[in-house]
Write a protein that holds these residues in place. Structure first.
Motif, mmCIF file in Angstrom:
data_model
loop_
_atom_site.group_PDB
_atom_site.id
_atom_site.type_symbol
_atom_site.label_atom_id
_atom_site.label_comp_id
_atom_site.label_asym_id
_atom_site.label_seq_id
_atom_site.Cartn_x
_atom_site.Cartn_y
_atom_site.Cartn_z
ATOM 1 N N GLY A 112 9.150 6.085 1.789
ATOM 2 C CA GLY A 112 8.866 5.880 3.347
ATOM 3 C C GLY A 112 7.215 6.225 3.245
ATOM 4 N N GLU A 113 6.884 7.359 4.093
ATOM 5 C CA GLU A 113 5.598 7.857 4.224
ATOM 6 C C GLU A 113 5.506 9.335 3.764
ATOM 7 O OE1 GLU A 113 5.046 7.490 8.425
ATOM 8 O OE2 GLU A 113 4.875 5.390 8.407
ATOM 9 N N GLY A 114 4.344 9.850 3.656
ATOM 10 C CA GLY A 114 4.020 10.906 3.393
ATOM 11 C C GLY A 114 2.488 11.415 3.115
ATOM 12 N N PRO A 145 -6.747 16.920 12.743
ATOM 13 C CA PRO A 145 -6.320 15.896 12.703
ATOM 14 C C PRO A 145 -7.147 14.653 12.997
ATOM 15 C CG PRO A 145 -5.232 16.546 14.578
ATOM 16 C CD PRO A 145 -5.929 17.714 13.914
ATOM 17 N N GLY A 146 -7.284 13.711 12.116
ATOM 18 C CA GLY A 146 -7.972 12.370 12.388
ATOM 19 C C GLY A 146 -6.791 11.745 12.613
ATOM 20 N N ARG A 147 -6.962 10.217 12.566
ATOM 21 C CA ARG A 147 -6.000 9.327 12.755
ATOM 22 C C ARG A 147 -4.975 9.358 11.684
ATOM 23 N NH1 ARG A 147 -3.839 4.374 11.261
ATOM 24 N NH2 ARG A 147 -4.997 4.363 9.560
ATOM 25 N N SER A 148 -5.311 9.200 10.530
ATOM 26 C CA SER A 148 -4.512 9.219 9.374
ATOM 27 C C SER A 148 -4.770 10.337 8.422
ATOM 28 C CB SER A 148 -4.384 7.871 8.895
ATOM 29 O OG SER A 148 -5.527 7.742 8.349
ATOM 30 N N SER A 149 -5.740 11.354 8.782
ATOM 31 C CA SER A 149 -6.075 12.322 7.729
ATOM 32 C C SER A 149 -6.241 13.725 8.300
ATOM 33 C CB SER A 149 -7.114 11.715 6.975
ATOM 34 O OG SER A 149 -8.352 11.730 7.665
ATOM 35 N N TRP A 162 -2.180 10.333 5.198
ATOM 36 C CA TRP A 162 -0.732 9.882 5.411
ATOM 37 C C TRP A 162 -0.790 8.608 5.234
ATOM 38 C CZ3 TRP A 162 2.447 13.965 6.038
ATOM 39 C CH2 TRP A 162 3.760 13.531 6.266
ATOM 40 N N VAL A 163 0.408 8.068 4.048
ATOM 41 C CA VAL A 163 0.297 6.858 3.997
ATOM 42 C C VAL A 163 1.839 6.255 4.001
ATOM 43 C CG1 VAL A 163 -1.574 6.795 2.223
ATOM 44 C CG2 VAL A 163 0.756 7.133 1.508
ATOM 45 N N ASN A 164 2.171 5.192 4.321
ATOM 46 C CA ASN A 164 3.227 4.270 3.966
ATOM 47 C C ASN A 164 3.226 4.063 2.659
ATOM 48 O OD1 ASN A 164 4.849 1.816 3.619
ATOM 49 N ND2 ASN A 164 5.514 2.209 5.843
ATOM 50 N N PHE A 165 3.995 4.337 1.672
ATOM 51 C CA PHE A 165 3.979 4.040 0.204
ATOM 52 C C PHE A 165 4.444 2.777 -0.041
ATOM 53 C CE2 PHE A 165 4.696 9.135 0.330
ATOM 54 C CZ PHE A 165 3.368 9.498 -0.179
ATOM 55 N N PRO A 166 5.694 2.383 0.495
ATOM 56 C CA PRO A 166 6.003 0.822 0.112
ATOM 57 C C PRO A 166 4.783 -0.329 0.536
ATOM 58 C CG PRO A 166 7.931 1.877 1.176
ATOM 59 C CD PRO A 166 6.588 2.675 1.379
ATOM 60 N N ALA A 167 4.134 -0.088 1.705
ATOM 61 C CA ALA A 167 3.286 -0.686 2.081
ATOM 62 C C ALA A 167 1.614 -0.476 1.369
ATOM 63 C CB ALA A 167 2.915 -0.606 3.723
ATOM 64 N N GLU A 168 1.586 0.877 0.841
ATOM 65 C CA GLU A 168 0.256 1.098 0.255
ATOM 66 C C GLU A 168 -1.012 1.185 1.153
ATOM 67 O OE1 GLU A 168 -0.384 -0.784 -3.303
ATOM 68 O OE2 GLU A 168 1.615 -0.336 -4.379
ATOM 69 N N LYS A 169 -0.640 1.688 2.399
ATOM 70 C CA LYS A 169 -1.586 1.724 3.456
ATOM 71 C C LYS A 169 -1.448 3.004 4.319
ATOM 72 C CE LYS A 169 -2.219 -3.140 4.319
ATOM 73 N NZ LYS A 169 -2.268 -4.240 5.334
ATOM 74 N N SER A 170 -2.774 3.563 4.707
ATOM 75 C CA SER A 170 -2.750 4.468 5.584
ATOM 76 C C SER A 170 -2.029 4.199 6.966
ATOM 77 C CB SER A 170 -3.969 5.026 5.840
ATOM 78 O OG SER A 170 -4.677 4.403 6.582
ATOM 79 N N VAL A 171 -1.371 5.085 7.610
ATOM 80 C CA VAL A 171 -0.630 5.107 8.873
ATOM 81 C C VAL A 171 -1.036 6.358 9.585
ATOM 82 C CG1 VAL A 171 1.172 3.822 8.079
ATOM 83 C CG2 VAL A 171 1.391 6.061 7.938
ATOM 84 N N PRO A 172 -1.051 6.307 10.705
ATOM 85 C CA PRO A 172 -1.210 7.514 11.681
ATOM 86 C C PRO A 172 -0.333 8.754 11.271
ATOM 87 C CG PRO A 172 -1.075 5.631 13.081
ATOM 88 C CD PRO A 172 -0.638 5.068 11.797
ATOM 89 N N LEU A 173 -1.187 9.921 11.391
ATOM 90 C CA LEU A 173 -0.421 11.127 11.155
ATOM 91 C C LEU A 173 0.964 11.327 12.101
ATOM 92 C CD1 LEU A 173 -3.365 13.538 10.722
ATOM 93 C CD2 LEU A 173 -1.646 12.795 8.919
#
Length: 134
Positions: free
Chosen positions: A42-44, A73-77, A106-117
């Motif tokens: 999932g995410e983490g 916090p930033g958008r995803s970091s 913070w990332v979505n591991f399967p998508a290999e992309k950052s996502v919002p915190l």
């Protein structure tokens, strides 16, 4: 945490790479404390950079204390900052031996992309920069 004999190198002090392991353990302990451990399905959190300033040598035997601070916090970091202090004979943390940190994304591991915190993580972070040395 204890300084282990194996943490030292041929120069008789804790090897520079070990400081990053100390900081890593502090970061993971904070993740565990706030229940934000990574979920590979999932995410983490992951780190995208890491830094350390070596101010004074650490040597075996000894105990260290690592103080951990987090930034806004930033958008995803967000930033994490750590101070490594040698624990004195009286059990109190003493002089600053190193300081460092990392940017956590913070990332979505399967998508290999950052996502919002997640909101739960954002609520744990300060609204403005309160990091030492910044």
């Amino acid at each position: 945490m204890p300084i282990r004999w194996g943490d030292m190198d041929a120069m008789g002090h804790v090897n520079n790479t070990v400081y990053f392991r100390y900081i890593e353990q502090a970061r993971i302990s904070w993740f565990d404390l706030v229940a934000c451990t990574p979920d590979p399905a999932g995410e983490g959190p992951v780190i995208v950079n890491a830094h350390c300033s070596f101010l004074k040598q650490l040597k075996y035997p000894g105990e260290i204390e690592i103080r951990t601070f987090v930034g806004p916090p930033g958008r995803s970091s967000f930033e994490m900052f750590h101070q490594i202090r040698m624990v004195g004979a009286d059990g109190n943390p003493g002089e600053l031996h190193a300081e460092g940190g990392a940017k956590v994304v913070w990332v979505n591991f399967p998508a290999e992309k950052s996502v919002p915190l997640p909101n739960a993580i954002c609520k744990l972070l300060p609204p403005q920069k309160l990091l030492p040395g910044k």
